[in-house]
Design a protein around this motif. Structure first.
Motif, PDB file in Angstrom:
ATOM      1  N   ASN A 229       0.906  -1.118  -0.126  1.00  0.00           N
ATOM      2  CA  ASN A 229       0.005   0.049  -0.038  1.00  0.00           C
ATOM      3  C   ASN A 229       0.939   1.221  -0.163  1.00  0.00           C
ATOM      4  N   GLY A 230       0.508   2.199  -0.836  1.00  0.00           N
ATOM      5  CA  GLY A 230       1.316   3.480  -0.939  1.00  0.00           C
ATOM      6  C   GLY A 230       2.455   3.313  -1.768  1.00  0.00           C
ATOM      7  N   ALA A 231       2.606   2.233  -2.444  1.00  0.00           N
ATOM      8  CA  ALA A 231       3.924   2.115  -3.144  1.00  0.00           C
ATOM      9  C   ALA A 231       3.768   3.047  -4.370  1.00  0.00           C
ATOM     10  N   GLY A 232       2.592   3.247  -4.841  1.00  0.00           N
ATOM     11  CA  GLY A 232       2.341   4.080  -5.948  1.00  0.00           C
ATOM     12  C   GLY A 232       1.725   3.541  -7.132  1.00  0.00           C
ATOM     13  N   LYS A 233       0.917   2.454  -6.735  1.00  0.00           N
ATOM     14  CA  LYS A 233       0.267   1.732  -7.873  1.00  0.00           C
ATOM     15  C   LYS A 233      -0.962   2.728  -8.371  1.00  0.00           C
ATOM     16  N   SER A 234      -1.755   3.054  -7.547  1.00  0.00           N
ATOM     17  CA  SER A 234      -3.036   3.814  -7.812  1.00  0.00           C
ATOM     18  C   SER A 234      -2.447   5.088  -8.534  1.00  0.00           C
ATOM     19  N   THR A 235      -1.423   5.645  -8.023  1.00  0.00           N
ATOM     20  CA  THR A 235      -0.902   7.033  -8.982  1.00  0.00           C
ATOM     21  C   THR A 235      -0.560   6.522 -10.175  1.00  0.00           C
ATOM     22  N   THR A 236       0.376   5.498 -10.458  1.00  0.00           N
ATOM     23  CA  THR A 236       0.735   5.108 -11.969  1.00  0.00           C
ATOM     24  C   THR A 236      -0.744   4.986 -12.678  1.00  0.00           C
ATOM     25  N   MET A 237      -1.668   4.240 -12.010  1.00  0.00           N
ATOM     26  CA  MET A 237      -2.727   3.876 -12.701  1.00  0.00           C
ATOM     27  C   MET A 237      -3.492   5.268 -13.284  1.00  0.00           C
TER      28      MET A 237
ATOM     29  N   ILE B 256       6.397  -5.519 -10.141  1.00  0.00           N
ATOM     30  CA  ILE B 256       6.289  -5.054  -8.485  1.00  0.00           C
ATOM     31  C   ILE B 256       6.876  -3.715  -8.447  1.00  0.00           C
ATOM     32  N   ILE B 257       5.933  -2.722  -7.872  1.00  0.00           N
ATOM     33  CA  ILE B 257       6.402  -1.539  -7.664  1.00  0.00           C
ATOM     34  C   ILE B 257       6.685  -1.329  -6.028  1.00  0.00           C
ATOM     35  N   ASP B 258       7.793  -0.461  -5.700  1.00  0.00           N
ATOM     36  CA  ASP B 258       8.087  -0.326  -4.289  1.00  0.00           C
ATOM     37  C   ASP B 258       8.545   0.984  -3.986  1.00  0.00           C
ATOM     38  N   CYS B 259       7.953   1.751  -3.292  1.00  0.00           N
ATOM     39  CA  CYS B 259       8.335   3.259  -3.041  1.00  0.00           C
ATOM     40  C   CYS B 259       8.546   3.910  -4.278  1.00  0.00           C
ATOM     41  N   GLY B 260       7.670   3.811  -5.371  1.00  0.00           N
ATOM     42  CA  GLY B 260       7.743   4.401  -6.611  1.00  0.00           C
ATOM     43  C   GLY B 260       8.637   3.839  -7.729  1.00  0.00           C
ATOM     44  N   LYS B 261       9.521   2.795  -7.129  1.00  0.00           N
ATOM     45  CA  LYS B 261      10.209   2.054  -8.295  1.00  0.00           C
ATOM     46  C   LYS B 261       9.713   0.919  -8.670  1.00  0.00           C
ATOM     47  N   LEU B 262      10.270   0.727  -9.854  1.00  0.00           N
ATOM     48  CA  LEU B 262       9.920  -0.881 -10.425  1.00  0.00           C
ATOM     49  C   LEU B 262      10.961  -1.741  -9.921  1.00  0.00           C
ATOM     50  N   VAL B 263      10.422  -2.801  -9.299  1.00  0.00           N
ATOM     51  CA  VAL B 263      11.653  -3.771  -8.454  1.00  0.00           C
ATOM     52  C   VAL B 263      11.504  -4.933  -9.246  1.00  0.00           C
ATOM     53  N   PHE B 264      10.611  -5.492 -10.125  1.00  0.00           N
ATOM     54  CA  PHE B 264      10.447  -6.449 -10.591  1.00  0.00           C
ATOM     55  C   PHE B 264       9.533  -6.710 -11.933  1.00  0.00           C
TER      56      PHE B 264
ATOM     57  N   ILE C  92      11.601  -8.788  -1.804  1.00  0.00           N
ATOM     58  CA  ILE C  92      11.726  -7.672  -2.831  1.00  0.00           C
ATOM     59  C   ILE C  92      11.472  -6.105  -2.333  1.00  0.00           C
ATOM     60  N   THR C  93      10.052  -6.230  -1.436  1.00  0.00           N
ATOM     61  CA  THR C  93       9.730  -4.712  -1.255  1.00  0.00           C
ATOM     62  C   THR C  93       9.889  -4.237   0.262  1.00  0.00           C
ATOM     63  N   SER C  94      10.674  -5.130   0.913  1.00  0.00           N
ATOM     64  CA  SER C  94      10.890  -4.557   2.148  1.00  0.00           C
ATOM     65  C   SER C  94      12.604  -4.304   2.767  1.00  0.00           C
ATOM     66  N   THR C  95      13.198  -5.669   1.987  1.00  0.00           N
ATOM     67  CA  THR C  95      14.872  -5.186   2.511  1.00  0.00           C
ATOM     68  C   THR C  95      15.616  -4.294   1.527  1.00  0.00           C
ATOM     69  N   ASP C  96      16.569  -3.870   2.234  1.00  0.00           N
ATOM     70  CA  ASP C  96      17.152  -2.732   1.248  1.00  0.00           C
ATOM     71  C   ASP C  96      18.298  -3.543   0.517  1.00  0.00           C
ATOM     72  N   SER C  97      18.870  -4.661   0.980  1.00  0.00           N
ATOM     73  CA  SER C  97      19.734  -5.530   0.134  1.00  0.00           C
ATOM     74  C   SER C  97      18.983  -5.877  -1.294  1.00  0.00           C
ATOM     75  N   ALA C  98      17.661  -6.308  -1.067  1.00  0.00           N
ATOM     76  CA  ALA C  98      17.127  -6.540  -2.242  1.00  0.00           C
ATOM     77  C   ALA C  98      16.877  -5.500  -3.450  1.00  0.00           C
ATOM     78  N   LYS C  99      16.827  -4.196  -2.810  1.00  0.00           N
ATOM     79  CA  LYS C  99      16.480  -3.052  -3.544  1.00  0.00           C
ATOM     80  C   LYS C  99      17.915  -2.803  -4.230  1.00  0.00           C
ATOM     81  N   GLU C 100      18.976  -3.000  -3.743  1.00  0.00           N
ATOM     82  CA  GLU C 100      20.229  -2.723  -4.309  1.00  0.00           C
ATOM     83  C   GLU C 100      20.609  -3.780  -5.410  1.00  0.00           C
ATOM     84  N   VAL C 101      19.941  -4.849  -5.416  1.00  0.00           N
ATOM     85  CA  VAL C 101      20.299  -5.982  -6.453  1.00  0.00           C
ATOM     86  C   VAL C 101      19.471  -5.434  -7.607  1.00  0.00           C
ATOM     87  N   HIS C 102      18.406  -4.799  -7.423  1.00  0.00           N
ATOM     88  CA  HIS C 102      17.555  -4.616  -8.645  1.00  0.00           C
ATOM     89  C   HIS C 102      18.164  -3.224  -9.276  1.00  0.00           C
ATOM     90  N   LYS C 103      18.835  -2.478  -8.639  1.00  0.00           N
ATOM     91  CA  LYS C 103      19.019  -1.168  -9.104  1.00  0.00           C
ATOM     92  C   LYS C 103      19.512  -0.977 -10.480  1.00  0.00           C
TER      93      LYS C 103
END
Lengths: 319, 244
Positions: A36-44, A203-211, A308-319
């Motif tokens: 929730n609040g990741a930016g899904k509805s905003t994107t839509m 998958i979108i998290d904090c406004g970023k596409l992560v998957f 994917i959506t909550s750990t920092d390490s996962a975000k680093e990998v996908h950047k």
């Protein structure tokens, strides 16, 4: 059909959507996931031309949503979050209104309304005022509005929200059927839904596409994917654990539970290696140990989603 | 054009689908009658004219028109149907015009329901028809101007109460701008004569009064039309930029 390029949305100083790009083709059902609040509805809302873009480009069937909004909007049906509808109208009146806005007038309009009423099982409440409807009917009324003009593109923001299990099932079947000929985006935070209806997921998290990939690929990201679960009968853990560790290909052995003489294990092998279950079966047969469960894990979506959506390490990998 | 008509039709239907329309029409007619006969002393005036009728319109509209206009956009925002409306293949201008025309037609219908007034006057005496016709025209234009302003305040908020209060205050300014308490205050604050005159010219009273006398001055028409267009244009900008 839908082409989203580097879309950015700022709310004042807050970056709500951060350079998101993806495409949806005809015959695809795209699951749009995120907390929730990741930016899904905003994107839509940007896809549908409701919110202006702060940057990037959205094309619907080749029409730029900001430059050719009318042409683009004619191509899709949209079910907004919380399924709004004009509550002072009757179901039929509301659908007739949408039909005429969509340019379906006269007989074509009446036919479209009848078809939508049938598809969404609203015939029984067609003359009822919308504000007297139960949530399931209310929701389906708004959905009927989206599919009324048989658009080639559907954009659905949480289409099964607030429906009972039967209605959810029906809605998923409907989306699946329509997905064969249309391009559909479905936002959801229910992971089983992605498995059930989507051909691809982002998958979108904090406004970023992560998957961005198939549900199966998503599953395989799970730490558990490829692990083997085995339930041994009449063997004590003290005896079984060291023995299992020696089986060919097994790296780690985890005892999940032991009760009433039944020991449940999860065995992990080397990443990417298959056939762990087979070698384990051979081992158990050799030992003449009985078992009541032996299977290779598919990986759990909620696991992956969580990582994917909550750990920092996962975000680093996908950047 | 077709889209405007579709929007207007839906909007009008929604007035009559709810008690809003009926309550409004009844209150409107009761107040009109009360002010004309009891406050204005229509019979004591002993004149075959609608002076005591029209004189109350700016004051009554000040309260009643915002009650119609306050829901125009605030309701759409609150019910989130704004998102539905603006993702359909229509332009913002079409939506604004459709909804505005519906509201104006509704007010026009309410004004038409007061026709027994002039009919009574014609029955009782030999009135001059000119001022009656231009008075009605002025009244309709004034209702339109107030409605456009209420629509503007309505587009700013999802709260109908805020929308109502704000538009009442703006309409009140438009009524009072030419009155001595306001003009004197402006003079006391050191406003130049020209500025005070400008403020006084902004008043609807100034423009409505000449129409009651049977004079249709092009400047009065320009005033009302400008006011309406300005408010609708501003509404358009607000709705385009301020959506979430």
């Amino acid at each position: 059909m839908i082409n989203v390029q580097d879309v950015v949305k700022w709310y004042g100083p807050m970056l709500a959507v951060d350079h998101v790009s993806f495409q949806v083709k005809q015959g695809e059902v795209l699951g749009f996931l995120g907390p929730n609040g990741a930016g899904k509805s905003t994107t839509m809302r940007m896809l549908t031309g409701y919110l202006p873009l702060s940057g990037g480009k959205v094309e619907i069937g080749g029409f730029d949503i900001e430059e050719k909004p009318l042409e683009a909007k004619a191509l899709f049906g949209y079910l907004p979050e919380n399924a709004p509808a004009y509550t002072d109208m009757s179901v039929e009146g509301f659908l007739k209104f949408t039909a005429s806005i969509r340019g379906l007038r006269g007989q074509a309009g009446r036919d479209a309304v009848e078809k939508a009423l049938d598809t969404c099982h609203l015939q029984g409440v067609r003359r009822q005022s919308i504000d007297t409807l139960s949530k399931g009917y209310f929701h389906r009324t708004c959905f009927a509005q989206a599919i009324l003009h048989d658009p080639p593109i559907l954009i659905l923001d949480e289409p099964t929200d607030g429906l009972d299990p039967n209605q959810k099932h029906e809605m998923r079947e409907l989306i699946k059927t329509m997905g064969k000929t249309k391009a559909i985006i479905v936002s959801t935070h229910i992971l089983e839904e992605v498995e059930a209806i989507c051909t691809r997921a982002i998958i979108i998290d904090c406004g970023k596409l992560v998957f961005n990939g198939t549900p199966a690929e998503l599953r395989s990201r799970s730490a558990e994917a490829g692990c083997v679960t085995v339930g041994l009968l009449n063997v004590s853990a003290a005896e079984a654990t060291p023995a299992l560790e020696k089986v060919d290909g097994v790296k780690t052995v985890t005892l999940l539970s032991e009760e009433n003489g039944r020991a449940l294990y999860r065995l992990a092998g080397d990443k990417g290696r298959t056939g762990l279950a087979a070698s384990l079966k051979a081992f158990l047969d050799g030992k003449h140990w009985n078992f009541d469960e032996l299977h290779t894990n598919q990986g759990r979506l909620d696991d992956v989603f969580h990582t994917i959506t909550s750990t920092d390490s996962a975000k680093e990998v996908h950047k | 054009m077709k889209n405007i008509a579709v929007i207007a039709k839906r909007e009008l239907a929604s007035y009559f689908n709810s008690p809003v329309a009926y309550v409004f029409l009844i209150i409107f007619l009761i107040l009109m009658g009360f002010f004309t006969f009891m406050m204005g002393g229509f019979f004591q005036y002993n004149e075959a004219a609608l002076t005591t009728f029209f004189i109350w319109h700016p004051w009554l509209y000040m309260l009643l028109v915002p009650a119609v206009g306050m829901r125009l956009w605030a309701e759409e925002r609150r019910m989130r149907t704004l998102e539905l409306l603006f993702t359909m293949p229509i332009t913002t201008t079409q939506a604004i015009l459709g909804k505005y025309i519906a509201g104006w037609l509704f007010l026009g219908f309410a004004i038409l329901l007061t026709l027994p007034m002039p009919i009574t006057v014609c029955y009782l005496g030999e009135p001059d028809l000119g001022p009656m016709v231009t008075g009605y025209l002025g009244s309709f234009l004034m209702a339109g101007a107030y409605l456009a302003i209420s629509g503007l305040t309505s587009s700013l908020t999802r709260n109908q109460v805020i929308s109502f209060i704000t538009s009442v205050v703006i309409c009140m300014f438009l009524v009072l701008a030419g009155y001595p308490p306001i003009t004197n205050l402006l003079l006391k604050w050191g406003a130049s004569n020209r500025l005070v005159e400008f403020a006084a010219n902004l008043s609807v009273m100034f423009h409505f009064e000449s129409m009651q006398r049977g004079v249709v001055d092009i400047r009065d028409l320009v005033y009302f039309v400008t006011l309406i267009l300005f408010a609708l244009f501003t509404t358009n900008i607000i709705l385009k930029t301020h959506r979430s």
